[in-house]
Design an enzyme around this catalytic site. Structure first.
Site, PDB file in Angstrom:
ATOM      1  CE  LYS A  19      -2.643   0.484   3.525  1.00 57.77           C
ATOM      2  NZ  LYS A  19      -2.645   1.644   4.534  1.00 57.77           N
ATOM      3  NE  ARG A  93      -6.361   0.623   9.633  1.00 58.77           N
ATOM      4  CZ  ARG A  93      -5.289   0.972  10.003  1.00 58.77           C
ATOM      5  NH1 ARG A  93      -5.266   1.304  11.387  1.00 58.77           N
ATOM      6  NH2 ARG A  93      -4.123   1.047   9.551  1.00 58.77           N
ATOM      7  NE  ARG A 127      11.092  -6.522   8.817  1.00 56.45           N
ATOM      8  CZ  ARG A 127      10.224  -5.391   8.815  1.00 56.45           C
ATOM      9  NH1 ARG A 127      10.656  -4.261   8.168  1.00 56.45           N
ATOM     10  NH2 ARG A 127       9.052  -5.655   9.596  1.00 56.45           N
ATOM     11  NE  ARG A 160      11.097  -5.067  14.293  1.00 53.70           N
ATOM     12  CZ  ARG A 160      10.267  -4.391  13.571  1.00 53.70           C
ATOM     13  NH1 ARG A 160      10.535  -4.498  12.266  1.00 53.70           N
ATOM     14  NH2 ARG A 160       9.072  -4.019  13.897  1.00 53.70           N
ATOM     15  NE  ARG A 171       1.088  -6.223  11.894  1.00 53.33           N
ATOM     16  CZ  ARG A 171       2.185  -5.825  11.192  1.00 53.33           C
ATOM     17  NH1 ARG A 171       3.266  -6.527  11.447  1.00 53.33           N
ATOM     18  NH2 ARG A 171       2.248  -4.920  10.442  1.00 53.33           N
TER      19      ARG A 171
END
Length: 227
Positions: A19, A93, A127, A160, A171
């Site tokens: 996005k 949202r 990552r 992380r 999420r």
């Protein structure tokens, strides 16, 4: 000369859907004002405005910021953009936010980035970092020479918490649960335009062609190969 009507657009897509990249390209090519709820929140928290302090208190408690606070924040900002084409990012949202927005202005189109969750999960969990130096590796684009090991020091890499598969899954599920009703709301109004794919560079030309039917390309680059 006929002045074209101003374009009021919203962009939606889960974290990791590309996005940010797509929004930056839209701004560059079509000269729209980009209003990101995340950027606006950070700015208000940094400046310690009344809304910023209030919003921070919710975030610090791990709670969602109430609809009325987000709506007030965004609508206040939109008042200064009434003469521009704009792109909303991260707002609305919820259906309550979408309804409040409708009372103030007419949304023309909602761009939805429909990227499979598996693709996003792979992207976001790829990552790994070397904590001491801050070096970042991506298993898809820039992997370490030896898996799990920093190229320079030979020390182990860590992931992380935000990038761990279980966190990413949570999420994405939270995004899905929260925004599905909003997508449905705009679909019923005939405003939703979904762009499906697994690669931003392959989705972008379709978004570009769609927006070209509404606005001229203001960038200096060759419009035949928009990047």
């Amino acid at each position: 000369m006929v002045v074209p009507p101003l374009l009021r657009a919203v962009i939606m897509g889960p974290p990791g859907s590309g996005k940010g990249t797509v929004s930056a390209r839209i701004i560059k090519h079509f000269g729209m004002k980009h209003l990101s709820s995340g950027d606006l929140l950070r700015d208000n928290m940094q400046k310690r405005t009344e809304v910023g302090i209030l919003a921070k208190s919710y975030i610090d408690q791990g709670r969602l910021i109430p609809d009325d606070i987000m709506t007030q924040l965004m609508l206040n900002e939109l008042k200064g953009l009434d003469r521009y084409n704009w792109l909303l990012d991260g707002f609305p949202r919820t259906v309550a936010q979408a309804e409040a927005l409708d009372k103030e202005c007419q949304i023309d189109t909602v761009i939805d980035l429909d990227v499979p969750f598996e693709t996003i999960k792979r992207r976001l969990t790829a990552r790994w970092i070397h904590p001491a130096s801050g070096r970042v590796y991506n298993l898809e684009f820039s992997p370490p020479k030896v898996q799990g090991i920093d190229d320079i020091t030979g020390e182990p890499l860590v992931q992380r918490d935000d990038d761990k598969p279980e966190t990413v899954t949570k999420r994405l599920q939270a995004y899905d649960a929260q925004t599905k009703p909003v997508l449905e709301y705009y679909r019923e109004k005939g405003l939703l335009k979904s762009f499906s794919g697994t690669e931003t560079n392959k989705i972008w030309p379709h978004i570009y062609a769609f927006l070209q039917t509404k606005l001229p390309d203001v960038s200096q680059k060759d419009a035949a190969t928009p990047r």
